[in-house]
Enzyme design. Structure first.
Site, PDB file in Angstrom:
ATOM      1  N   HIS A   1      -9.080  -3.922  -2.305  1.00 39.66           N
ATOM      2  CA  HIS A   1      -8.139  -3.170  -1.461  1.00 39.66           C
ATOM      3  C   HIS A   1      -8.505  -1.686  -1.467  1.00 39.66           C
ATOM      4  O   HIS A   1      -8.578  -1.052  -0.410  1.00 39.66           O
ATOM      5  CB  HIS A   1      -6.717  -3.393  -2.006  1.00 39.66           C
ATOM      6  CG  HIS A   1      -5.649  -2.605  -1.337  1.00 39.66           C
ATOM      7  ND1 HIS A   1      -4.654  -3.193  -0.597  1.00 39.66           N
ATOM      8  CD2 HIS A   1      -5.396  -1.269  -1.310  1.00 39.66           C
ATOM      9  CE1 HIS A   1      -3.835  -2.250  -0.135  1.00 39.66           C
ATOM     10  NE2 HIS A   1      -4.268  -1.073  -0.565  1.00 39.66           N
ATOM     11  N   GLU A   2      -8.759  -1.137  -2.649  1.00 40.84           N
ATOM     12  CA  GLU A   2      -9.063   0.296  -2.753  1.00 40.84           C
ATOM     13  C   GLU A   2     -10.440   0.633  -2.181  1.00 40.84           C
ATOM     14  O   GLU A   2     -10.614   1.678  -1.546  1.00 40.84           O
ATOM     15  CB  GLU A   2      -8.922   0.778  -4.199  1.00 40.84           C
ATOM     16  CG  GLU A   2      -7.538   0.612  -4.804  1.00 40.84           C
ATOM     17  CD  GLU A   2      -6.411   1.235  -3.999  1.00 40.84           C
ATOM     18  OE1 GLU A   2      -6.645   2.205  -3.246  1.00 40.84           O
ATOM     19  OE2 GLU A   2      -5.266   0.747  -4.115  1.00 40.84           O
TER      20      GLU A   2
ATOM     21  N   CYS B   1       0.844  -1.194   0.000  1.00 42.19           N
ATOM     22  CA  CYS B   1       0.000   0.000   0.000  1.00 42.19           C
ATOM     23  C   CYS B   1       0.879   1.243   0.000  1.00 42.19           C
ATOM     24  O   CYS B   1       1.860   1.305   0.741  1.00 42.19           O
ATOM     25  CB  CYS B   1      -0.896  -0.011   1.239  1.00 42.19           C
ATOM     26  SG  CYS B   1      -2.015   1.384   1.356  1.00 42.19           S
TER      27      CYS B   1
ATOM     28  N   HIS C   1     -10.178   1.082   1.437  1.00 42.32           N
ATOM     29  CA  HIS C   1      -9.724   2.431   1.813  1.00 42.32           C
ATOM     30  C   HIS C   1     -10.901   3.392   1.946  1.00 42.32           C
ATOM     31  O   HIS C   1     -10.939   4.211   2.868  1.00 42.32           O
ATOM     32  CB  HIS C   1      -8.765   2.998   0.764  1.00 42.32           C
ATOM     33  CG  HIS C   1      -7.340   2.641   0.977  1.00 42.32           C
ATOM     34  ND1 HIS C   1      -6.630   3.004   2.093  1.00 42.32           N
ATOM     35  CD2 HIS C   1      -6.477   1.950   0.194  1.00 42.32           C
ATOM     36  CE1 HIS C   1      -5.390   2.555   1.988  1.00 42.32           C
ATOM     37  NE2 HIS C   1      -5.272   1.907   0.843  1.00 42.32           N
TER      38      HIS C   1
END
Length: 175
Positions: free
Chosen positions: A138-139, A96, A142
């Site tokens: 993953h994004e 990351c 966030h």
């Protein structure tokens, strides 16, 4: 386009839940351009707006560049959401830009179906697998204030968080 600073753990803004984008405006398109420039400079293959301290639901990605063939496929996802996920799981070593120089294996659904709005304001649905599935999950994490280290053991997470907290106290900036 402008290069923007990527915020680093333990910055508390990384834990904010990003707000939906109401409309695709010139400002949102410029933000996406800034994100692409910042992502490529880092270098990375994905970036959520919150990583440059903009708490809106916008992601930029270019997973083709990771393949190292000189090609590029920049993509922006506005208000992305996972609308379906496989029961089958996949393990991928993740990193990351907000947790530089740290990588760990993370288990996630192997395939996902996503719904998002593109930069032209069109709502789309798409199936994602492989690196694309891993990166989009993953994004999206966030955007929900979740970091990939939240998916690893508590001991490993505590060690990496402590490392970044100590570095921040000493004024060490990761680049």
């Amino acid at each position: 386009m402008a290069l923007r600073e990527i915020i680093i753990l333990p910055d508390k803004r990384l834990r904010e839940i990003s707000k939906p984008v109401a409309e695709v405006t010139p400002e949102i398109r410029k933000l996406a351009d800034d994100m692409f420039e910042s992502m490529y400079e880092a270098p990375g293959i994905g970036l959520a707006a919150i990583q440059i301290a903009e708490p809106v639901r916008l992601i930029t990605m270019d997973i083709v560049r990771k393949e190292g063939n000189g090609k590029s496929d920049p993509r922006a996802f506005i208000n992305p959401e996972i609308v379906g996920a496989s029961a089958e799981l996949n393990v991928y070593e993740e990193g990351c830009l907000s947790i530089p120089e740290y990588y760990a294996e993370v288990e996630r659904p192997k395939t996902v179906r996503i719904r998002y709005t593109d930069l032209d304001g069109q709502v789309k649905e798409e199936d994602a697998d492989g690196l694309f599935a891993t990166c989009i999950q993953h994004e999206i994490d966030h955007l929900n204030g979740v970091l990939f280290v939240d998916h690893i053991s508590k001991l490993k997470k505590a060690m990496v968080v402590r490392k970044f907290e100590k570095a921040a106290k000493r004024g060490i900036k990761y680049v």
